[in-house]
Design an enzyme around this catalytic site. Structure first.
Site, PDB file in Angstrom:
ATOM      1  N   LYS A  79      15.883  34.290 -88.766  1.00  0.00           N
ATOM      2  CA  LYS A  79      15.503  35.680 -88.904  1.00  0.00           C
ATOM      3  C   LYS A  79      16.089  36.629 -87.882  1.00  0.00           C
ATOM      4  CE  LYS A  79      11.324  38.534 -88.071  1.00  0.00           C
ATOM      5  NZ  LYS A  79       9.844  38.535 -87.936  1.00  0.00           N
ATOM      6  N   LYS A 129      15.982  35.242 -93.477  1.00  0.00           N
ATOM      7  CA  LYS A 129      15.442  36.435 -93.621  1.00  0.00           C
ATOM      8  C   LYS A 129      16.065  37.655 -92.815  1.00  0.00           C
ATOM      9  CE  LYS A 129      11.488  39.048 -92.117  1.00  0.00           C
ATOM     10  NZ  LYS A 129      10.147  39.058 -91.472  1.00  0.00           N
TER      11      LYS A 129
HETATM   12  C1  PBG Z   1       6.923  40.183 -87.512  1.00  0.00           C
HETATM   13  C2  PBG Z   1       7.633  40.657 -88.878  1.00  0.00           C
HETATM   14  C3  PBG Z   1       8.561  41.434 -89.531  1.00  0.00           C
HETATM   15  C4  PBG Z   1       8.462  40.917 -90.921  1.00  0.00           C
HETATM   16  C5  PBG Z   1       7.735  39.920 -91.153  1.00  0.00           C
HETATM   17  N1  PBG Z   1       7.313  39.467 -90.165  1.00  0.00           N
HETATM   18  C6  PBG Z   1       8.992  42.560 -88.894  1.00  0.00           C
HETATM   19  C7  PBG Z   1       9.533  42.372 -87.578  1.00  0.00           C
HETATM   20  O1  PBG Z   1      10.223  41.583 -87.108  1.00  0.00           O
HETATM   21  O2  PBG Z   1       9.545  43.495 -87.025  1.00  0.00           O
HETATM   22  C8  PBG Z   1       9.360  41.909 -91.744  1.00  0.00           C
HETATM   23  C9  PBG Z   1       9.003  41.863 -93.099  1.00  0.00           C
HETATM   24  C10 PBG Z   1       9.672  43.073 -94.101  1.00  0.00           C
HETATM   25  O3  PBG Z   1      10.559  43.898 -93.609  1.00  0.00           O
HETATM   26  O4  PBG Z   1       9.386  42.913 -95.248  1.00  0.00           O
HETATM   27  N2  PBG Z   1       6.944  39.132 -87.054  1.00  0.00           N
END
Ligand code: PBG
Length: 325
Positions: free
Chosen positions: A196, A249
């Protein structure tokens, strides 16, 4: 066999040919749809930066889950946006907390729909970071993973079909697996947000999930967008710790990462087409600058072609309908 004997256009000359020689096939079976749950009842609060997406109270989330299942989408990913936010992420650990309520309600109303529960602290903490804070600003790894494991167990007990840790702390898959196994939840799969990235494309989500960090950013735990070898370390570690599926992601800007991860592991690879990827397409389509349906199908085909077995997308129900599920 050079031109003119070789002609690539022979198998492109009709829809029937194109259909038969197509290498990548999108199917609704591979789609997961995110839901944002808020307190209250009969709440459908539109998210300004994500046209067509609403924050939903539990009763409305159940309706949405029915609609999504009827469209042919096999799974939803639940994010809770509780009112109670404190340093301990109490709402996320509470068996009567918002996420637990939503998971239980969706499972009882639409049992055939898989409910994946996002496991993180950012939605339930007052500071909006994904782990616990110590020394006035440092994100503490080891206390965070203990809490994340409790959150995962809480969601599994509420009926979640899978838990999906998205915090990017080290060792959290192992911590979650150990606690679930100890507490009689050995059959609950873990979907790890393994690679991520610290991405600008999460902007609209942070409005939807009300989870923007109150200070600083997430770069001490999420990955540097420049790195791919590190993504392989992350996924291999998570698989070794017991992840049943691994995630990359965002999706679109990281197709090379998806490709390499697919080649490196034997578990299913999930790609998350995140909020910013969604909003870009929506914004251009609203202006008439792009054909929304064609653009969505092209981006999802690209993500699948890169090697994603499953795709989380805010377009999932529409896509399932377009594909004639
Ligand atoms: C938070 C989380 C995020 C997303 C999924 N879980 C955002 C972040 O890390 O700030 C992003 C999903 C999206 O942008 O559609 N743990």
């Amino acid at each position: 066999m050079p031109f003119p004997r070789e002609r690539h256009r022979r198998t492109r000359q009709s829809a029937a040919w194109r259909r038969m020689v197509r290498e990548t096939r999108l199917t609704p079976d591979a789609l997961i749809y995110p839901l944002f749950v808020v307190p209250g009842s009969r709440v459908r609060q539109p998210v300004g930066s994500m046209p067509g997406i609403c924050q939903l109270s539990v009763d409305e989330a159940v309706k949405e889950a029915r609609r999504v299942a009827a469209a042919g989408v096999p799974a939803v990913l639940v994010f809770a946006v509780p009112e109670r936010k404190d340093p301990q992420a109490s709402d996320a650990r509470d068996p009567h907390g918002l996420a637990a309520q939503a998971i239980a309600a969706i499972k009882s109303a639409v049992p055939e729909l898989l409910v994946w529960a996002d496991v993180c602290l950012c939605g339930a903490t007052d500071h909006g970071h994904c782990g616990h804070i110590v020394d006035g600003g440092t994100i503490d790894n080891d206390s965070s993973i203990a809490t994340l494991a409790e959150v995962a167990l809480n969601y599994a007990r509420a009926g979640a079909d899978a838990v999906a840790p998205s915090d990017m702390m080290d060792g959290r898959v192992q911590a979650i697996r150990s606690l679930l196994d100890r507490e009689g939840r050995a059959t609950t799969p873990i979907i790890s947000y393994a690679a991520k990235y610290a991405s600008a494309f999460y902007g609209p989500f942070r409005e939807a999930a009300e989870s923007a960090p109150a200070f600083g950013d997430r770069r001490s735990y999420q990955m540097d967008p420049a790195n791919v070898r590190e993504a392989l370390r992350e996924v291999l570690t998570d698989v070794a710790e017991g992840a049943d599926l691994v995630m990359v992601k965002p999706a679109g800007p990281y197709l090379d990462v998806i490709r390499e991860v697919r080649a490196a592991v034997r578990v299913p690879v999930v790609a998350y087409q995140v909020s910013g990827e969604f909003s870009l397409i929506k914004a251009a389509a609203e202006r008439g600058w792009i054909d929304e349906r064609a653009a969505v199908l092209e981006t999802l085909t690209g993500i699948a072609r890169a090697g994603a077995d499953l795709i989380i997308s805010y377009f999932a129900p529409e896509v399932a309908q377009w594909l004639g599920a």
